[in-house]
Enzyme design. Structure first.
Site, PDB file in Angstrom:
ATOM      1  N   CYS A   2       0.766  -1.585  -0.098  1.00  0.00           N
ATOM      2  CA  CYS A   2       0.478  -0.105   0.341  1.00  0.00           C
ATOM      3  C   CYS A   2       0.716   1.334   0.016  1.00  0.00           C
ATOM      4  O   CYS A   2       1.708   1.237   0.638  1.00  0.00           O
ATOM      5  CB  CYS A   2      -0.653   0.531   1.170  1.00  0.00           C
ATOM      6  SG  CYS A   2      -2.400  -0.794   1.497  1.00  0.00           S
ATOM      7  N   ARG A  27       4.328  -0.437  -4.504  1.00  0.00           N
ATOM      8  CA  ARG A  27       3.904  -1.070  -2.935  1.00  0.00           C
ATOM      9  C   ARG A  27       2.750  -1.168  -3.422  1.00  0.00           C
ATOM     10  O   ARG A  27       2.260  -2.257  -2.496  1.00  0.00           O
ATOM     11  CB  ARG A  27       3.661  -0.146  -1.847  1.00  0.00           C
ATOM     12  CG  ARG A  27       5.080   1.032  -2.251  1.00  0.00           C
ATOM     13  CD  ARG A  27       4.986   2.287  -1.209  1.00  0.00           C
ATOM     14  NE  ARG A  27       4.694   1.521   0.141  1.00  0.00           N
ATOM     15  CZ  ARG A  27       5.853   1.204   1.397  1.00  0.00           C
ATOM     16  NH1 ARG A  27       6.928   1.944   0.572  1.00  0.00           N
ATOM     17  NH2 ARG A  27       6.006   1.241   2.467  1.00  0.00           N
ATOM     18  N   TRP A  73      -3.114  -2.936  -1.891  1.00  0.00           N
ATOM     19  CA  TRP A  73      -2.493  -4.461  -2.243  1.00  0.00           C
ATOM     20  C   TRP A  73      -3.349  -4.706  -0.485  1.00  0.00           C
ATOM     21  O   TRP A  73      -3.405  -4.890   0.573  1.00  0.00           O
ATOM     22  CB  TRP A  73      -1.067  -4.397  -1.442  1.00  0.00           C
ATOM     23  CG  TRP A  73      -0.732  -6.196  -1.956  1.00  0.00           C
ATOM     24  CD1 TRP A  73       0.215  -5.543  -2.640  1.00  0.00           C
ATOM     25  CD2 TRP A  73      -0.530  -7.006  -0.976  1.00  0.00           C
ATOM     26  NE1 TRP A  73       0.157  -7.861  -2.747  1.00  0.00           N
ATOM     27  CE2 TRP A  73      -0.139  -7.966  -1.083  1.00  0.00           C
ATOM     28  CE3 TRP A  73      -0.692  -6.879   0.189  1.00  0.00           C
ATOM     29  CZ2 TRP A  73       0.294  -9.014  -1.045  1.00  0.00           C
ATOM     30  CZ3 TRP A  73      -0.533  -8.611   1.139  1.00  0.00           C
ATOM     31  CH2 TRP A  73      -0.203  -9.125   0.730  1.00  0.00           C
ATOM     32  N   ASN A  99      -1.437   2.448   5.783  1.00  0.00           N
ATOM     33  CA  ASN A  99      -1.509   1.436   5.021  1.00  0.00           C
ATOM     34  C   ASN A  99      -0.747   0.273   6.313  1.00  0.00           C
ATOM     35  O   ASN A  99      -0.772   0.797   7.491  1.00  0.00           O
ATOM     36  CB  ASN A  99       0.090   1.736   4.174  1.00  0.00           C
ATOM     37  CG  ASN A  99       1.261   0.259   4.668  1.00  0.00           C
ATOM     38  OD1 ASN A  99       0.675  -0.176   4.022  1.00  0.00           O
ATOM     39  ND2 ASN A  99       2.337   1.151   4.481  1.00  0.00           N
ATOM     40  N   GLY A 100      -1.121  -0.829   6.672  1.00  0.00           N
ATOM     41  CA  GLY A 100      -1.072  -1.544   8.015  1.00  0.00           C
ATOM     42  C   GLY A 100      -2.411  -2.755   7.769  1.00  0.00           C
ATOM     43  O   GLY A 100      -3.525  -3.208   7.121  1.00  0.00           O
ATOM     44  N   GLU A 485      17.271 -18.809  -5.851  1.00  0.00           N
ATOM     45  CA  GLU A 485      17.257 -16.580  -6.907  1.00  0.00           C
ATOM     46  C   GLU A 485      16.242 -16.816  -7.811  1.00  0.00           C
ATOM     47  O   GLU A 485      15.525 -16.678  -8.083  1.00  0.00           O
ATOM     48  CB  GLU A 485      18.236 -16.109  -5.933  1.00  0.00           C
ATOM     49  CG  GLU A 485      18.451 -15.166  -6.233  1.00  0.00           C
ATOM     50  CD  GLU A 485      17.055 -13.997  -6.243  1.00  0.00           C
ATOM     51  OE1 GLU A 485      16.060 -14.605  -5.058  1.00  0.00           O
ATOM     52  OE2 GLU A 485      16.430 -13.075  -6.760  1.00  0.00           O
ATOM     53  N   LYS A 489      12.653 -15.514  -9.144  1.00  0.00           N
ATOM     54  CA  LYS A 489      12.319 -14.394 -10.092  1.00  0.00           C
ATOM     55  C   LYS A 489      11.797 -15.249 -11.245  1.00  0.00           C
ATOM     56  O   LYS A 489      10.421 -14.544 -11.631  1.00  0.00           O
ATOM     57  CB  LYS A 489      13.966 -14.258 -10.547  1.00  0.00           C
ATOM     58  CG  LYS A 489      14.859 -13.518 -10.352  1.00  0.00           C
ATOM     59  CD  LYS A 489      14.131 -12.202  -9.343  1.00  0.00           C
ATOM     60  CE  LYS A 489      13.735 -11.805  -8.051  1.00  0.00           C
ATOM     61  NZ  LYS A 489      14.557 -11.874  -7.346  1.00  0.00           N
ATOM     62  N   GLU A 492       8.184 -15.485  -9.779  1.00  0.00           N
ATOM     63  CA  GLU A 492       7.517 -14.209  -9.757  1.00  0.00           C
ATOM     64  C   GLU A 492       7.180 -13.374 -10.515  1.00  0.00           C
ATOM     65  O   GLU A 492       6.208 -13.114 -10.673  1.00  0.00           O
ATOM     66  CB  GLU A 492       8.467 -13.345  -8.960  1.00  0.00           C
ATOM     67  CG  GLU A 492       8.919 -13.443  -7.113  1.00  0.00           C
ATOM     68  CD  GLU A 492      10.395 -12.179  -6.701  1.00  0.00           C
ATOM     69  OE1 GLU A 492       9.871 -11.673  -5.756  1.00  0.00           O
ATOM     70  OE2 GLU A 492      10.923 -12.374  -7.431  1.00  0.00           O
ATOM     71  N   HIS A 508      16.300 -37.063  -5.098  1.00  0.00           N
ATOM     72  CA  HIS A 508      14.925 -36.503  -3.696  1.00  0.00           C
ATOM     73  C   HIS A 508      13.550 -36.653  -3.788  1.00  0.00           C
ATOM     74  O   HIS A 508      13.302 -36.426  -3.273  1.00  0.00           O
ATOM     75  CB  HIS A 508      15.950 -36.757  -2.775  1.00  0.00           C
ATOM     76  CG  HIS A 508      17.393 -37.779  -2.271  1.00  0.00           C
ATOM     77  ND1 HIS A 508      17.439 -38.624  -1.782  1.00  0.00           N
ATOM     78  CD2 HIS A 508      18.837 -36.883  -2.422  1.00  0.00           C
ATOM     79  CE1 HIS A 508      19.029 -39.162  -1.006  1.00  0.00           C
ATOM     80  NE2 HIS A 508      19.121 -37.650  -1.602  1.00  0.00           N
ATOM     81  N   LYS A 607       6.415  -4.718  -3.186  1.00  0.00           N
ATOM     82  CA  LYS A 607       7.514  -4.468  -2.848  1.00  0.00           C
ATOM     83  C   LYS A 607       7.958  -4.401  -1.629  1.00  0.00           C
ATOM     84  O   LYS A 607       8.898  -4.918  -1.284  1.00  0.00           O
ATOM     85  CB  LYS A 607       8.239  -3.160  -3.668  1.00  0.00           C
ATOM     86  CG  LYS A 607       9.238  -3.136  -3.359  1.00  0.00           C
ATOM     87  CD  LYS A 607      10.267  -3.696  -5.202  1.00  0.00           C
ATOM     88  CE  LYS A 607      11.964  -3.473  -4.877  1.00  0.00           C
ATOM     89  NZ  LYS A 607      12.414  -4.942  -5.544  1.00  0.00           N
TER      90      LYS A 607
HETATM   91  C1  G6P Z   1       8.612  -8.705  -0.636  1.00  0.00           C
HETATM   92  C2  G6P Z   1       9.586  -8.574  -2.940  1.00  0.00           C
HETATM   93  C3  G6P Z   1      10.667  -9.131  -2.681  1.00  0.00           C
HETATM   94  C4  G6P Z   1      11.699  -9.297  -1.321  1.00  0.00           C
HETATM   95  C5  G6P Z   1      11.153  -9.550  -0.365  1.00  0.00           C
HETATM   96  C6  G6P Z   1      11.638  -8.939   0.970  1.00  0.00           C
HETATM   97  O1  G6P Z   1       8.356 -10.082  -1.258  1.00  0.00           O
HETATM   98  O2  G6P Z   1       8.673  -8.416  -3.628  1.00  0.00           O
HETATM   99  O3  G6P Z   1      11.559  -8.109  -3.720  1.00  0.00           O
HETATM  100  O4  G6P Z   1      12.912 -10.032  -1.487  1.00  0.00           O
HETATM  101  O5  G6P Z   1      10.063  -9.012   0.653  1.00  0.00           O
HETATM  102  O6  G6P Z   1      11.750  -7.868   1.276  1.00  0.00           O
HETATM  103  P1  G6P Z   1      13.068  -6.677   1.707  1.00  0.00           P
HETATM  104  O7  G6P Z   1      13.023  -5.600   1.336  1.00  0.00           O
HETATM  105  O8  G6P Z   1      12.948  -7.196   3.264  1.00  0.00           O
HETATM  106  O9  G6P Z   1      14.548  -7.189   1.689  1.00  0.00           O
END
Ligand code: G6P
Length: 612
Positions: A2, A27, A73, A99-100, A485, A489, A492, A508, A607
């Site tokens: 948000c 956000r 969000w 936001n929260g 990672e 990616k 996501e 396994h 984000k």
């Molecule tokens: C969200 C974002 C990710 C990020 C994660 C942790 O899920 O989409 O890209 O890695 O939060 O966020 P931070 O700001 O704590 O690294």
């Protein structure tokens, strides 16, 4: 999670608020809304992105010099027009953006319904604005006092902004757990979830602290109080942020721009912290708490998402180079366990945003148990950066694409510097290896550039595998977290199901899934385990899997078996993640674009996750 923007001053509020919302859209982007006060309180809300709201408000009355907006969000209630913010009091007099999460909203709502309130939305936010309205009317309080009293009855996390039609020269804001920054202009104030919407107007800001309420008014006054009614003096900070860092420039997406920025951001992270020629490395945050860090019994790394993967790489780095025992924890799990932590431990929080609610809560817990709290953070002035005992910024600059790229390599660079610094100080690496690592580290930006030049080859491979429904990523040692990672990616941004696995673990379980439709991306750059990885690749080949191998330049053996190879320059093994992750970022990017996905704003994600 948000985004909040508000403006009071002499200019038209609507364009400022809308532009700010677009900057904060990373956000949250499932619905958006705006309120403009100009005699009337005009509220417009729309499911979808900020551009949908702009279209909707095109012919509406939007003039006025006091306004606020929200990009959502969803937490409570699905994304639709009614659940979008602002939410209003029953008589439409108050408008609030939030936001929260208000955790005790259900019991408050029940009590309010009993005394005649009716609700239109499914949100906890509407309950909060009704509560403020109720408190205000019962005791005929000014709006800021009603907000304060209402917040004493609330459990949960919030950053809120409230406007009152009957008090048209003021905006009230408050925070607990979710960020809020106030920008100070000439006879005007801005409020936002982070500084990005403000910097084209002012570099002077005040970060609101938890449990503080701010009131700004047209006469240029800013007052801050705590929720228990103590006046605070605002601490004004000067930012040094350039607008172009928040824009896409010549790139089609922020994600691609951020991938291409990595040679620079990795170099920026190292700048002033090392010199290979002079043979030194110095991480300021370590120096600041040297004794406790060097004598720590163990490091506990707490993080979420991509940052957690950087933490896993740090486990290999600290153990190998500095012989420090490390545990890497999902912050969301750590905070609800009863972990054995004491003053001999160092908790390292990794966070791009510095606002992730779970990471903040895990830090609080460790702080209460007297551990030293160290932050590795990107966003300057963020909540984690402000609560830690010591720490380091990664200096990657604003990361806007929701899928993290340059922040990941920034975190890994910083953690590598820390491990080398500590290893040398503790005598666990010989000087020759120390100098070699520094030399190699300094060459990483150039090597990343070389990998970026392979973009069209990587795009070609993406074309070949873009229709897959599953993908498997394999790596060993330092490259196991990179496999995780790479898979994250892909998930996501392209919505292809993907799993990362330690290469040897494939036998396994995941091996059962392998057939001719399954791309298997293998990171095979480790010198130490090359033969073992080559065997794993053979096992995949025997089951007809499509192999995409990340290999070192000049590789002979795996090249013979793999369907596609991406060559990357050689580097020392502890530094390989900084190179091997780059082709995986580009591969996901191209696959997502080919599948017509929005790489910067993937569905359902945000984000900065400021709620649990
Ligand atoms: C969200 C974002 C990710 C990020 C994660 C942790 O899920 O989409 O890209 O890695 O939060 O966020 P931070 O700001 O704590 O690294």
């Amino acid at each position: 999670m948000c985004g909040i923007v508000a403006y009071i001053g002499k200019k038209e509020a609507f364009p400022i608020v809308m532009k700010g919302l677009q900057r904060l859209e990373y956000r949250g982007y499932d619905s958006a809304g705006v309120a403009i006060l100009n005699g009337d309180l005009n509220v417009y809300k729309k499911k979808g992105k900020v551009k949908d709201l702009l279209q909707f408000a095109k012919d509406k009355k939007v003039n006025g010099s006091l306004g606020m907006g929200h990009t959502r969000w969803a937490t409570h209630g699905k994304p639709n027009d009614v659940n979008a913010h602002p939410q209003q009091s029953g008589d439409g007099r108050l408008a609030l953006i939030h936001n929260g999460i208000i955790e005790n909203y259900a019991s408050i709502k029940e009590a309010l319904i009993k005394i005649g309130h009716t609700f239109e939305s499914e949100t906890d936010t509407e309950v909060l604005v009704h509560l403020i309205d109720e408190v205000q009317r019962q005791d005929n309080l000014p709006i800021e006092e009603a907000v304060r009293v209402a917040l004493t009855k609330v459990i949960g996390a919030y950053a809120i902004v409230v406007i009152d039609k009957k008090d048209p020269n003021k905006i009230v804001a408050a925070r607990k757990g979710s960020p809020l920054v106030i920008g100070l202009g000439e006879d005007e104030f801005f409020m936002a979830s982070d500084a990005t919407p403000l910097i084209e107007y002012t570099q002077k800001v005040v970060y609101l602290n938890d449990e503080e309420i701010a009131v700004v008014n047209r006469s240029g006054d800013l007052q801050i109080k705590t929720i228990d009614n103590k006046i605070q003096s605002p601490f004004i900070e000067e930012l040094n942020l350039k607008l172009e860092r928040f824009e896409k420039g010549d790139f089609d997406s922020f994600m691609l721009k951020e991938i291409y920025e990595q040679p620079k951001t990795i170099a920026d992270c190292m700048r002033g912290r090392m010199s290979a020629a002079e043979g030194w490395v110095k991480v300021g945050g370590i120096e600041a708490s040297y004794e406790r860090i060097i004598n720590a019994r163990r490091f506990i790394i707490a993080a979420c998402g991509t940052s957690w993967h950087a933490g896993l790489i740090a486990e290999y780095l600290f153990e190998e180079l500095a012989r420090i025992s490390v545990e890497v924890e999902y912050a969301s799990e750590l905070r609800y366990r009863n972990p054995i932590i004491d003053e001999n431990d160092v908790i390292i929080a990794l966070s791009q945003s510095g606002e992730t609610a779970d990471t903040l809560a895990a830090l609080e817990l460790a702080k209460n148990k007297k551990a030293l709290i160290y932050g590795v953070v990107n966003v300057v002035g963020s909540s984690i950066a402000r609560m830690t005992d010591s720490g380091s910024y990664i200096h990657a600059g604003p990361e806007i694409g929701v899928a993290s790229t340059k922040a990941f390599t920034g975190q890994v660079t910083l953690l590598t510097l820390m491990a080398i610094h500590l290893g040398y100080a503790k005598g666990t690496i010989p000087r020759s290896y120390y100098l070699q690592l520094l030399d190699e580290l300094e060459n990483i930006p150039k090597k990343v550039e070389k990998i970026l030049e392979k973009n069209s080859h990587i795009k070609y491979i993406a074309q070949e595998i873009k229709d897959a429904t599953n993908a498997l990523y394999l790596g060993r040692g330092y490259n196991f977290p990179v496999a995780l990672e790479g898979a994250l990616k892909l998930k996501e941004i392209s919505y292809i199901h993907a799993e990362g696995y330690p290469a040897a673990e494939m036998k396994h379980g995941p091996i059962a899934l392998i057939d001719e439709n399954m791309p298997v991306i293998v990171i095979a750059t480790n010198k130490s385990a090359y033969e073992k990885i080559a065997s794993n690749v053979q096992e995949v080949k025997a089951r007809k899997g499509k192999i995409i191998a990340i290999v070192n330049e000049g590789d002979q053996e795996i090249r013979k078996i793999a369907d596609y190879c991406i060559e990357i320059p050689y580097t020392d093994e502890p530094l390989t993640p900084l190179l091997s992750v780059i082709p995986l970022q580009l591969l996901s990017y191209h696959i997502a674009i080919m599948r017509d996905c929005n790489v910067d704003q993937p569905r359902n994600l945000a984000k900065s996750v400021t709620v649990e």
